[in-house]
Design a protein around this motif. Structure first.
Motif, PDB file in Angstrom:
ATOM      1  N   LEU A 187      40.893  48.493  31.211  1.00  0.00           N
ATOM      2  CA  LEU A 187      41.490  48.711  32.525  1.00  0.00           C
ATOM      3  C   LEU A 187      41.965  50.145  32.705  1.00  0.00           C
ATOM      4  O   LEU A 187      41.950  50.672  33.817  1.00  0.00           O
ATOM      5  CB  LEU A 187      42.642  47.734  32.747  1.00  0.00           C
ATOM      6  CG  LEU A 187      42.289  46.478  33.551  1.00  0.00           C
ATOM      7  CD1 LEU A 187      41.998  46.834  35.012  1.00  0.00           C
ATOM      8  CD2 LEU A 187      41.096  45.745  32.943  1.00  0.00           C
ATOM      9  N   ARG A 247      41.926  41.267  39.622  1.00  0.00           N
ATOM     10  CA  ARG A 247      40.905  40.258  39.328  1.00  0.00           C
ATOM     11  C   ARG A 247      40.206  40.538  38.008  1.00  0.00           C
ATOM     12  O   ARG A 247      39.854  39.603  37.268  1.00  0.00           O
ATOM     13  CB  ARG A 247      39.873  40.215  40.459  1.00  0.00           C
ATOM     14  CG  ARG A 247      40.403  39.645  41.760  1.00  0.00           C
ATOM     15  CD  ARG A 247      39.366  39.767  42.853  1.00  0.00           C
ATOM     16  NE  ARG A 247      39.822  39.214  44.116  1.00  0.00           N
ATOM     17  CZ  ARG A 247      39.182  39.376  45.264  1.00  0.00           C
ATOM     18  NH1 ARG A 247      38.051  40.060  45.301  1.00  0.00           N
ATOM     19  NH2 ARG A 247      39.659  38.847  46.376  1.00  0.00           N
ATOM     20  N   GLU A 248      39.999  41.816  37.704  1.00  0.00           N
ATOM     21  CA  GLU A 248      39.343  42.176  36.456  1.00  0.00           C
ATOM     22  C   GLU A 248      40.208  41.783  35.261  1.00  0.00           C
ATOM     23  O   GLU A 248      39.683  41.332  34.229  1.00  0.00           O
ATOM     24  CB  GLU A 248      39.049  43.680  36.442  1.00  0.00           C
ATOM     25  CG  GLU A 248      38.321  44.180  35.211  1.00  0.00           C
ATOM     26  CD  GLU A 248      36.897  43.655  35.085  1.00  0.00           C
ATOM     27  OE1 GLU A 248      36.270  43.938  34.042  1.00  0.00           O
ATOM     28  OE2 GLU A 248      36.417  42.949  35.999  1.00  0.00           O
ATOM     29  N   ARG A 292      39.773  38.066  34.860  1.00  0.00           N
ATOM     30  CA  ARG A 292      38.447  37.747  34.317  1.00  0.00           C
ATOM     31  C   ARG A 292      38.397  38.001  32.821  1.00  0.00           C
ATOM     32  O   ARG A 292      37.915  37.152  32.049  1.00  0.00           O
ATOM     33  CB  ARG A 292      37.376  38.576  35.022  1.00  0.00           C
ATOM     34  CG  ARG A 292      35.947  38.250  34.572  1.00  0.00           C
ATOM     35  CD  ARG A 292      34.940  39.220  35.148  1.00  0.00           C
ATOM     36  NE  ARG A 292      35.046  40.542  34.562  1.00  0.00           N
ATOM     37  CZ  ARG A 292      34.546  40.870  33.362  1.00  0.00           C
ATOM     38  NH1 ARG A 292      33.943  39.948  32.609  1.00  0.00           N
ATOM     39  NH2 ARG A 292      34.665  42.105  32.902  1.00  0.00           N
ATOM     40  N   ARG A 293      38.877  39.153  32.409  1.00  0.00           N
ATOM     41  CA  ARG A 293      38.844  39.488  30.990  1.00  0.00           C
ATOM     42  C   ARG A 293      39.771  38.585  30.175  1.00  0.00           C
ATOM     43  O   ARG A 293      39.473  38.235  29.021  1.00  0.00           O
ATOM     44  CB  ARG A 293      39.205  40.961  30.793  1.00  0.00           C
ATOM     45  CG  ARG A 293      38.113  41.924  31.273  1.00  0.00           C
ATOM     46  CD  ARG A 293      38.531  43.384  31.111  1.00  0.00           C
ATOM     47  NE  ARG A 293      37.451  44.285  31.499  1.00  0.00           N
ATOM     48  CZ  ARG A 293      36.470  44.667  30.705  1.00  0.00           C
ATOM     49  NH1 ARG A 293      36.438  44.240  29.439  1.00  0.00           N
ATOM     50  NH2 ARG A 293      35.529  45.491  31.136  1.00  0.00           N
TER      51      ARG A 293
END
Length: 208
Positions: A185, A166-167, A170-171
């Motif tokens: 990450l 998910r990160e 998002r990024r």
């Protein structure tokens, strides 16, 4: 690979390519199976034979995604724990900007997050992946059918991958480059795996 199998693979890839093109141009929810069939110049039944669910046309890496963690643990090196193997594999995937862990590009990421159906299907993928990981952990540690530990461990390890996936999305949607995302990450993954080290560092270590 025989000629028949090669032709089937080409047909499947063509359907997937046409579907992705339509989804990214018009949005997943606005494109029908009939639209995909027309673009790929095949019958609707052919599309559903290869992809029983419309969501799987967009998320075509289902099998690889679901099996990734289980395969990594099953193939870990001698004296390597499940946690260490997954840490190593994830950091390698980040360095390669691997699509399976979320490096999909802004258009694809936007298509996913804007479709409730795709978000729900992706959630199922994560759950299936944790189930597959739990099964391998149970086999590798000789756990009995009533032993909840492999499922608890799989939930923790799978949760790390879920959050990091998910990160990345998002990024990506925030406009960061793949190199910027990879740098962030890498740090986040090391922190996450370090947090699990005290409890899982000695779990499922493969014998030499």
């Amino acid at each position: 690979m025989g000629l028949r199998e090669m032709k089937k693979q080409q047909t499947r890839q063509n359907i997937s390519n046409q579907a992705t093109r339509l989804f990214m141009r018009h949005g997943f929810d606005r494109v029908t199976i009939a639209d995909v069939a027309a673009a790929a110049q095949v019958a609707k039944m052919t599309v559903t034979n290869y992809f029983p669910r419309k969501e799987d046309l967009a998320l075509d890496l289902h099998e690889e995604f679901v099996s990734l963690l289980a395969r990594t643990v099953a193939g870990r090196a001698p004296n390597e724990s499940a946690l260490a193997a997954l840490r190593r594999a994830f950091l390698e995937a980040v360095a390669k900007h691997d699509a399976v862990i979320g490096f999909s590009g802004p258009d694809f990421a936007r298509m996913i997050v804007e479709s409730p159906a795709l978000v729900a299907r992706l959630r199922e993928f994560h759950e299936e992946r944790e189930d597959a990981l739990a099964a391998v952990l149970a086999e590798e540690t000789g756990a009995g059918p009533d032993d909840v530990l492999p499922r608890l461990v799989a939930a923790q390890l799978g949760g790390v991958h879920r959050v990091l996936f998910r990160e990345i999305l998002r990024r990506t949607l925030d406009g960061e480059t793949n190199d910027e995302i990879a740098a962030a990450l890498t740090e986040a993954a090391r922190t996450a795996f370090d947090l699990l080290e005290p409890s899982l560092g000695a779990y499922a270590i493969r014998g030499s």
